[in-house]
Design a protein around this motif. Structure first.
Motif, short mmCIF file in Angstrom:
data_model
loop_
_atom_site.label_atom_id
_atom_site.label_comp_id
_atom_site.label_asym_id
_atom_site.label_seq_id
_atom_site.Cartn_x
_atom_site.Cartn_y
_atom_site.Cartn_z
N ARG A 175 0.85 -1.19 0.00
CA ARG A 175 0.00 0.00 0.00
C ARG A 175 0.89 1.24 0.00
O ARG A 175 1.95 1.25 0.62
N ALA A 176 0.44 2.26 -0.68
CA ALA A 176 1.20 3.50 -0.75
C ALA A 176 1.19 4.21 0.60
O ALA A 176 0.15 4.32 1.24
N ALA A 177 2.35 4.65 1.03
CA ALA A 177 2.46 5.51 2.21
C ALA A 177 2.57 6.94 1.67
O ALA A 177 3.58 7.31 1.07
N VAL A 178 1.50 7.71 1.82
CA VAL A 178 1.42 9.03 1.22
C VAL A 178 1.59 10.09 2.31
O VAL A 178 0.99 10.01 3.38
N SER A 179 2.43 11.07 2.00
CA SER A 179 2.63 12.22 2.88
C SER A 179 2.67 13.47 1.99
O SER A 179 3.71 13.75 1.37
N GLY A 180 1.54 14.15 1.90
CA GLY A 180 1.47 15.33 1.04
C GLY A 180 1.65 14.96 -0.42
O GLY A 180 0.93 14.13 -0.95
N ARG A 217 4.25 13.46 -1.66
CA ARG A 217 5.24 12.38 -1.77
C ARG A 217 4.59 11.07 -1.34
O ARG A 217 3.70 11.06 -0.50
N ALA A 218 5.06 9.98 -1.92
CA ALA A 218 4.54 8.66 -1.57
C ALA A 218 5.63 7.62 -1.78
O ALA A 218 6.58 7.84 -2.54
N THR A 219 5.48 6.51 -1.09
CA THR A 219 6.40 5.38 -1.22
C THR A 219 5.58 4.11 -1.37
O THR A 219 4.57 3.93 -0.69
N VAL A 220 6.03 3.24 -2.27
CA VAL A 220 5.39 1.94 -2.49
C VAL A 220 6.49 0.89 -2.57
O VAL A 220 7.50 1.10 -3.25
N PRO A 245 14.39 -13.79 -3.26
CA PRO A 245 13.53 -12.71 -2.79
C PRO A 245 14.12 -11.34 -3.12
O PRO A 245 15.33 -11.12 -2.99
N LYS A 246 13.24 -10.43 -3.56
CA LYS A 246 13.65 -9.08 -3.93
C LYS A 246 12.67 -8.08 -3.31
O LYS A 246 11.49 -8.38 -3.13
N ARG A 247 13.17 -6.88 -3.04
CA ARG A 247 12.33 -5.78 -2.58
C ARG A 247 12.79 -4.53 -3.31
O ARG A 247 13.96 -4.14 -3.21
N ILE A 248 11.88 -3.91 -4.02
CA ILE A 248 12.16 -2.66 -4.72
C ILE A 248 11.26 -1.59 -4.10
O ILE A 248 10.06 -1.80 -3.94
N VAL A 249 11.86 -0.45 -3.77
CA VAL A 249 11.12 0.64 -3.16
C VAL A 249 11.01 1.78 -4.18
O VAL A 249 12.01 2.20 -4.76
N TYR A 250 9.78 2.22 -4.38
CA TYR A 250 9.48 3.30 -5.31
C TYR A 250 9.13 4.55 -4.53
O TYR A 250 8.23 4.53 -3.69
N GLY A 251 9.82 5.65 -4.83
CA GLY A 251 9.48 6.95 -4.27
C GLY A 251 8.77 7.75 -5.33
O GLY A 251 9.20 7.79 -6.49
#
Length: 154
Positions: free
Chosen positions: A98-103, A105-108, A118-124
């Motif tokens: 789920r997107a963490a939204v702050s104004g 900006r968001a991170t998914v 196993p992989k983890r990709i973080v999108y800003g």
């Protein structure tokens, strides 16, 4: 880039970009991974002209420069697929957080297995002109953590 791949990427983006431009961060990340699933799917290359539109004003010039470098030299700074954190892909267990939204900006986070690893990709994300754009892609885990902006700034 191979002509067939370029045609497929262009056709995908002609259909998908209007929807993706109006989509939220989670949907954009889901749409990226949809290009990797199913028979005949080839994924994306971020510096190609179509996918470049998903990125922020900060990253687009860096991606364009890398595209030009690859066209001239045969290889750019990106020598692996950032969306799968590898050269090739065989994805399974794809989960989009789920997107963490702050104004504006968001991170998914995207978690998956690529060839069982196993992989983890973080999108800003950043909101620009009313649309969400990818402002960073990173892989903070593993032996060689990276961030797209740093890779393109070398």
């Amino acid at each position: 880039m191979q002509p067939f791949r370029l045609i497929v990427v262009i056709l995908f983006y002609l259909n998908a970009l209007p929807v993706m431009a109006q989509s939220g961060p989670e949907t954009i990340v889901k749409d990226i991974y949809d290009t990797y699933s199913g028979p005949g799917q080839i994924g994306l290359w971020p510096s190609d002209p179509g996918p470049r539109a998903m990125f922020s004003a900060r990253l687009r010039p860096l991606l364009e420069k890398d595209y030009e470098r690859a066209e001239t030299d045969g290889i750019g700074l990106l020598d692996f697929d950032i969306f799968v954190d590898g050269q090739d892909f065989d994805l399974s267990d794809v989960e989009i957080g789920r997107a963490a939204v702050s104004g504006d900006r968001a991170t998914v986070e995207a978690r998956f297995r690529n060839f069982g690893e196993p992989k983890r990709i973080v999108y800003g994300f950043v909101r620009e002109d009313g649309a969400w754009k990818i402002d960073e892609v990173s892989s903070p885990d593993g032996e060689y953590p990276w961030a797209l902006s740093e890779l393109l700034s070398r």
